[in-house]
Design an enzyme around this catalytic site. Structure first.
Site, PDB file in Angstrom:
ATOM      1  N   ILE A 142       0.844  -1.203   0.000  1.00  0.00           N
ATOM      2  CA  ILE A 142       0.000   0.000   0.000  1.00  0.00           C
ATOM      3  C   ILE A 142       0.880   1.254   0.000  1.00  0.00           C
ATOM      4  CG2 ILE A 142      -1.836   1.237   1.215  1.00  0.00           C
ATOM      5  CD1 ILE A 142      -2.691  -1.554   2.353  1.00  0.00           C
ATOM      6  N   ASP A 197      11.830   1.972   5.845  1.00  0.00           N
ATOM      7  CA  ASP A 197      11.311   0.598   5.831  1.00  0.00           C
ATOM      8  C   ASP A 197      12.469  -0.328   6.185  1.00  0.00           C
ATOM      9  OD1 ASP A 197      10.274  -2.016   4.840  1.00  0.00           O
ATOM     10  OD2 ASP A 197       8.706  -0.791   3.933  1.00  0.00           O
ATOM     11  N   SER A 237      -7.411  -1.107  10.329  1.00  0.00           N
ATOM     12  CA  SER A 237      -8.008  -2.170   9.523  1.00  0.00           C
ATOM     13  C   SER A 237      -9.445  -2.420   9.951  1.00  0.00           C
ATOM     14  CB  SER A 237      -7.192  -3.447   9.723  1.00  0.00           C
ATOM     15  OG  SER A 237      -7.891  -4.566   9.227  1.00  0.00           O
ATOM     16  N   ALA A 238     -10.247  -2.879   9.005  1.00  0.00           N
ATOM     17  CA  ALA A 238     -11.615  -3.286   9.306  1.00  0.00           C
ATOM     18  C   ALA A 238     -11.650  -4.468  10.267  1.00  0.00           C
ATOM     19  CB  ALA A 238     -12.322  -3.658   8.011  1.00  0.00           C
ATOM     20  N   THR A 239     -10.508  -5.078  10.476  1.00  0.00           N
ATOM     21  CA  THR A 239     -10.453  -6.218  11.393  1.00  0.00           C
ATOM     22  C   THR A 239     -10.748  -5.794  12.842  1.00  0.00           C
ATOM     23  OG1 THR A 239      -9.151  -8.185  11.903  1.00  0.00           O
ATOM     24  CG2 THR A 239      -7.970  -6.125  11.906  1.00  0.00           C
ATOM     25  N   TYR A 290      -2.952  -9.588  15.669  1.00  0.00           N
ATOM     26  CA  TYR A 290      -2.748  -8.533  14.662  1.00  0.00           C
ATOM     27  C   TYR A 290      -3.825  -7.457  14.817  1.00  0.00           C
ATOM     28  CZ  TYR A 290      -3.422  -6.175  10.198  1.00  0.00           C
ATOM     29  OH  TYR A 290      -3.626  -5.219   9.233  1.00  0.00           O
ATOM     30  N   LYS A 309      -3.840  -3.168  16.035  1.00  0.00           N
ATOM     31  CA  LYS A 309      -4.485  -2.015  15.390  1.00  0.00           C
ATOM     32  C   LYS A 309      -5.380  -1.290  16.396  1.00  0.00           C
ATOM     33  CE  LYS A 309      -2.744  -2.633  11.302  1.00  0.00           C
ATOM     34  NZ  LYS A 309      -1.592  -1.786  10.954  1.00  0.00           N
ATOM     35  N   PHE A 357     -10.633  -1.643   4.257  1.00  0.00           N
ATOM     36  CA  PHE A 357     -11.309  -2.923   4.060  1.00  0.00           C
ATOM     37  C   PHE A 357     -10.362  -3.842   3.277  1.00  0.00           C
ATOM     38  CE2 PHE A 357     -15.282  -2.925   6.336  1.00  0.00           C
ATOM     39  CZ  PHE A 357     -15.160  -1.679   6.934  1.00  0.00           C
ATOM     40  N   LEU A 382      -7.250 -13.820  -0.935  1.00  0.00           N
ATOM     41  CA  LEU A 382      -7.960 -14.321  -2.110  1.00  0.00           C
ATOM     42  C   LEU A 382      -7.401 -13.805  -3.446  1.00  0.00           C
ATOM     43  CD1 LEU A 382     -10.305 -15.910  -3.295  1.00  0.00           C
ATOM     44  CD2 LEU A 382     -11.781 -13.918  -2.875  1.00  0.00           C
TER      45      LEU A 382
HETATM   46  P1  NAD Z   1       3.320  -4.615   3.607  1.00  0.00           P
HETATM   47  O1  NAD Z   1       3.835  -5.717   4.451  1.00  0.00           O
HETATM   48  O2  NAD Z   1       3.467  -4.706   2.140  1.00  0.00           O
HETATM   49  O3  NAD Z   1       3.959  -3.218   4.092  1.00  0.00           O
HETATM   50  C1  NAD Z   1       4.348  -2.987   5.427  1.00  0.00           C
HETATM   51  C2  NAD Z   1       5.792  -2.557   5.399  1.00  0.00           C
HETATM   52  O4  NAD Z   1       6.252  -2.294   6.739  1.00  0.00           O
HETATM   53  C3  NAD Z   1       6.719  -3.626   4.824  1.00  0.00           C
HETATM   54  O5  NAD Z   1       7.409  -3.046   3.721  1.00  0.00           O
HETATM   55  C4  NAD Z   1       7.676  -3.987   5.974  1.00  0.00           C
HETATM   56  O6  NAD Z   1       8.971  -4.264   5.501  1.00  0.00           O
HETATM   57  C5  NAD Z   1       7.603  -2.738   6.837  1.00  0.00           C
HETATM   58  N1  NAD Z   1       7.869  -2.937   8.272  1.00  0.00           N
HETATM   59  C6  NAD Z   1       7.285  -3.812   9.124  1.00  0.00           C
HETATM   60  N2  NAD Z   1       7.765  -3.646  10.373  1.00  0.00           N
HETATM   61  C7  NAD Z   1       8.677  -2.632  10.320  1.00  0.00           C
HETATM   62  C8  NAD Z   1       9.531  -2.006  11.285  1.00  0.00           C
HETATM   63  N3  NAD Z   1       9.528  -2.386  12.566  1.00  0.00           N
HETATM   64  N4  NAD Z   1      10.339  -1.022  10.866  1.00  0.00           N
HETATM   65  C9  NAD Z   1      10.364  -0.617   9.569  1.00  0.00           C
HETATM   66  N5  NAD Z   1       9.580  -1.177   8.614  1.00  0.00           N
HETATM   67  C10 NAD Z   1       8.745  -2.176   8.994  1.00  0.00           C
HETATM   68  O7  NAD Z   1       1.771  -4.403   3.987  1.00  0.00           O
HETATM   69  P2  NAD Z   1       0.650  -3.534   3.275  1.00  0.00           P
HETATM   70  O8  NAD Z   1      -0.351  -4.460   2.729  1.00  0.00           O
HETATM   71  O9  NAD Z   1       1.261  -2.520   2.411  1.00  0.00           O
HETATM   72  O10 NAD Z   1      -0.005  -2.851   4.558  1.00  0.00           O
HETATM   73  C11 NAD Z   1       0.393  -1.578   5.022  1.00  0.00           C
HETATM   74  C12 NAD Z   1      -0.333  -1.302   6.323  1.00  0.00           C
HETATM   75  O11 NAD Z   1      -1.741  -1.387   6.119  1.00  0.00           O
HETATM   76  C13 NAD Z   1      -0.003  -2.299   7.441  1.00  0.00           C
HETATM   77  O12 NAD Z   1       0.047  -1.595   8.664  1.00  0.00           O
HETATM   78  C14 NAD Z   1      -1.193  -3.219   7.420  1.00  0.00           C
HETATM   79  O13 NAD Z   1      -1.404  -3.804   8.680  1.00  0.00           O
HETATM   80  C15 NAD Z   1      -2.322  -2.282   7.039  1.00  0.00           C
HETATM   81  N6  NAD Z   1      -3.458  -2.961   6.413  1.00  0.00           N
HETATM   82  C16 NAD Z   1      -3.257  -3.737   5.305  1.00  0.00           C
HETATM   83  C17 NAD Z   1      -4.351  -4.413   4.727  1.00  0.00           C
HETATM   84  C18 NAD Z   1      -4.147  -5.302   3.526  1.00  0.00           C
HETATM   85  O14 NAD Z   1      -5.058  -6.069   3.217  1.00  0.00           O
HETATM   86  N7  NAD Z   1      -3.038  -5.221   2.809  1.00  0.00           N
HETATM   87  C19 NAD Z   1      -5.628  -4.275   5.284  1.00  0.00           C
HETATM   88  C20 NAD Z   1      -5.798  -3.456   6.399  1.00  0.00           C
HETATM   89  C21 NAD Z   1      -4.705  -2.795   6.952  1.00  0.00           C
HETATM   90  N1  UFG Z   2     -10.743 -16.979   0.527  1.00  0.00           N
HETATM   91  C1  UFG Z   2     -10.941 -18.146  -0.174  1.00  0.00           C
HETATM   92  N2  UFG Z   2      -9.840 -18.813  -0.637  1.00  0.00           N
HETATM   93  C2  UFG Z   2      -8.573 -18.362  -0.455  1.00  0.00           C
HETATM   94  C3  UFG Z   2      -8.384 -17.152   0.255  1.00  0.00           C
HETATM   95  C4  UFG Z   2      -9.497 -16.492   0.745  1.00  0.00           C
HETATM   96  O1  UFG Z   2     -12.073 -18.583  -0.362  1.00  0.00           O
HETATM   97  O2  UFG Z   2      -7.621 -19.020  -0.905  1.00  0.00           O
HETATM   98  C5  UFG Z   2     -11.929 -16.243   1.011  1.00  0.00           C
HETATM   99  C6  UFG Z   2     -11.949 -16.018   2.504  1.00  0.00           C
HETATM  100  O3  UFG Z   2     -12.545 -17.101   3.161  1.00  0.00           O
HETATM  101  C7  UFG Z   2     -12.777 -14.722   2.607  1.00  0.00           C
HETATM  102  C8  UFG Z   2     -12.416 -13.977   1.322  1.00  0.00           C
HETATM  103  O4  UFG Z   2     -11.890 -14.953   0.442  1.00  0.00           O
HETATM  104  O5  UFG Z   2     -14.146 -15.015   2.577  1.00  0.00           O
HETATM  105  C9  UFG Z   2     -11.364 -12.899   1.538  1.00  0.00           C
HETATM  106  O6  UFG Z   2     -10.232 -13.462   2.192  1.00  0.00           O
HETATM  107  P1  UFG Z   2      -8.856 -12.659   2.332  1.00  0.00           P
HETATM  108  O7  UFG Z   2      -7.914 -13.540   3.071  1.00  0.00           O
HETATM  109  O8  UFG Z   2      -8.441 -12.132   1.004  1.00  0.00           O
HETATM  110  O9  UFG Z   2      -9.272 -11.391   3.196  1.00  0.00           O
HETATM  111  P2  UFG Z   2      -9.835 -11.315   4.689  1.00  0.00           P
HETATM  112  O10 UFG Z   2     -11.029 -10.425   4.620  1.00  0.00           O
HETATM  113  O11 UFG Z   2     -10.000 -12.621   5.307  1.00  0.00           O
HETATM  114  O12 UFG Z   2      -8.611 -10.609   5.413  1.00  0.00           O
HETATM  115  C10 UFG Z   2      -8.323  -9.236   5.166  1.00  0.00           C
HETATM  116  C11 UFG Z   2      -6.853  -8.930   5.467  1.00  0.00           C
HETATM  117  C12 UFG Z   2      -6.576  -9.071   6.938  1.00  0.00           C
HETATM  118  C13 UFG Z   2      -7.567  -8.302   7.742  1.00  0.00           C
HETATM  119  C14 UFG Z   2      -8.969  -8.713   7.370  1.00  0.00           C
HETATM  120  C15 UFG Z   2     -10.039  -7.957   8.085  1.00  0.00           C
HETATM  121  O13 UFG Z   2      -6.002  -9.800   4.761  1.00  0.00           O
HETATM  122  O14 UFG Z   2      -5.298  -8.528   7.190  1.00  0.00           O
HETATM  123  O15 UFG Z   2      -9.148  -8.467   5.962  1.00  0.00           O
HETATM  124  O16 UFG Z   2     -10.024  -6.638   7.696  1.00  0.00           O
HETATM  125  F1  UFG Z   2      -7.378  -8.542   9.063  1.00  0.00           F
END
Ligand code: NAD
Ligand code: UFG
Length: 335
Positions: free
Chosen positions: A12, A31, A124-126, A147, A151, A175, A197
């Site tokens: 992101i 990073d 996160s929506a989590t 995790y 958050k 989300f 997914l």
């Molecule tokens: P990502 O893992 O690609 O990016 C996170 C980055 O943080 C990585 O590049 C990692 O190297 C760096 N990092 C971790 N710990 C560190 C530390 N102690 N010092 C310096 N760098 C560090 O993840 P992303 O998908 O880009 O997510 C970014 C943020 O958004 C995260 O906080 C994640 O929890 C949050 N988020 C992601 C999702 C998703 O689905 N991708 C959903 C909700 C929230």
């Molecule tokens: N799913 C499958 N097959 C797969 C992977 C996922 O059917 O191989 C389904 C899951 O059961 C779910 C949907 O696809 O119904 C989405 O699953 P993801 O793992 O892609 O996403 P989640 O919503 O479970 O998880 C995401 C983030 C988490 C965060 C969570 C709640 O990855 O970090 O949303 O916000 F915590």
């Protein structure tokens, strides 16, 4: 004046770097590359023509952080850095609490030392308690894994710090971000077997995985499969530009959902992929995955009203761009 993106080499963060630069901002990235590669930033620079000062450091390393804040003229921070794998956090809770909480506390202390007042945080929506979807920012909270609790706790730390009047904090509850930059140059690069997914579908499309397993078709949804609020990562990136603008103008703490406000089931996402990319993803129905909830999607009105932001890209756009990235980079950033 620059905006610091912690974790800015990640999925992101790298897309947000592009949007921030396009909006005329200067960015600095810190990073530790624990879950990213410098190649993402090299490509962001190639896409934007901008030079991005990069610090490979751990946010918990206060000396290194001081050194960076000393050198760079940082005015605001977007705090992406953190560990994010739900399953791993259940196995290694202390690793998650230590990394995510300590890095945030060190960051906030250093920001205070250098008089930096604005922070946008990746929540996160989590954090929403299962069973109440669609979720508004006022929906009840409760997490199912360490995790998620990190958050939840960081949100509270930021609210308390903002209550002193020394900090302006915007908490963004994402989300399900998916897809990639339309150029196909940057995208999501999960290590090992994808847990999520969309990357699993991408790797099935490329032949790296034989077939997708749909985790359960007996949920109380339209077709029995899990329903989520998928959001194009470029829309999410633009949401940060709007959030930072708001943060600069509004002291205190404010929380926003960033989602499209529409639930899409697993089978609907597969159909959208097949339509967008003219292919057929092979799948089987398997059993439910532990810890999954049936339905999660946002009420996204607050972000529209106060940030002037709403997602513009469709589910087909997400699928097309995810495939474009996967096709061009079958091994992610590994050259
Ligand atoms: P990502 O893992 O690609 O990016 C996170 C980055 O943080 C990585 O590049 C990692 O190297 C760096 N990092 C971790 N710990 C560190 C530390 N102690 N010092 C310096 N760098 C560090 O993840 P992303 O998908 O880009 O997510 C970014 C943020 O958004 C995260 O906080 C994640 O929890 C949050 N988020 C992601 C999702 C998703 O689905 N991708 C959903 C909700 C929230
Ligand atoms: N799913 C499958 N097959 C797969 C992977 C996922 O059917 O191989 C389904 C899951 O059961 C779910 C949907 O696809 O119904 C989405 O699953 P993801 O793992 O892609 O996403 P989640 O919503 O479970 O998880 C995401 C983030 C988490 C965060 C969570 C709640 O990855 O970090 O949303 O916000 F915590």
């Amino acid at each position: 004046m620059s905006v610091l993106l912690t974790g800015g080499a990640g999925y992101i963060g790298s897309h947000t770097a592009v949007s921030m630069i396009e909006a005329g901002e200067k960015v600095v990235v810190a990073d530790n590359l624990s879950n990213a590669s410098y190649e993402s930033l090299r490509r962001v620079q190639e896409l934007t023509g901008a030079e991005i000062p990069f610090y490979q450091l751990d946010l918990r390393d206060e000396r290194a952080m001081n050194g960076m804040f000393e050198r760079e003229n940082i005015e605001s921070v977007i705090h992406f850095a953190g560990l994010k794998a739900v399953g791993e956090s259940v196995e290694k809770p202390l690793l998650y609490y230590r990394n995510n909480l300590d890095s945030t506390l060190t960051l906030l202390e250093v920001m205070e030392r250098y008089g930096v007042r604005n922070i946008v945080f990746s929540s996160s929506a989590t954090v929403y308690l299962d069973g109440n979807a669609p979720f508004s920012e006022n929906s009840p909270l409760g997490c199912a894994c360490p995790y998620g609790w990190t958050k939840f706790m960081i949100e509270q730390i930021l609210r308390d710090a903002a209550a002193t009047g020394k900090l302006s904090a915007v908490l963004l509850r994402y989300f399900n971000p998916v897809g990639a930059h339309p150029s196909g140059r940057i995208g999501e690069d999960p290590s090992g077997v994808p847990a999520n997914l969309m990357p699993y579908i991408s790797q099935t499309a490329s032949g790296k995985r034989e077939k997708l397993t749909v985790f359960g078709n007996d949920y109380p949804t339209r077709d029995g499969t899990g329903e989520r609020d998928y959001l194009h990562v470029c829309d999410l990136a633009e949401g940060h530009v709007a959030a930072l603008r708001y943060c600069r103008e509004h002291p205190g703490a404010e929380v926003f959902n960033l989602g499209r406000g529409q639930g899409v089931t697993v089978l609907e996402l597969i159909e959208a992929w097949n339509r967008a990319n003219a292919m057929t993803i092979p799948y089987v129905i398997g059993s439910r995955r532990d810890g999954d909830i049936a339905v999660s999607y946002a009420i996204a009105d607050k972000a529209k009203a106060l940030l002037g932001w709403e997602a513009r890209r469709s589910v087909e756009d997400m699928c097309r761009d995810a495939w474009n990235w996967q096709k061009q980079n079958p091994n992610g950033y590994e050259l």
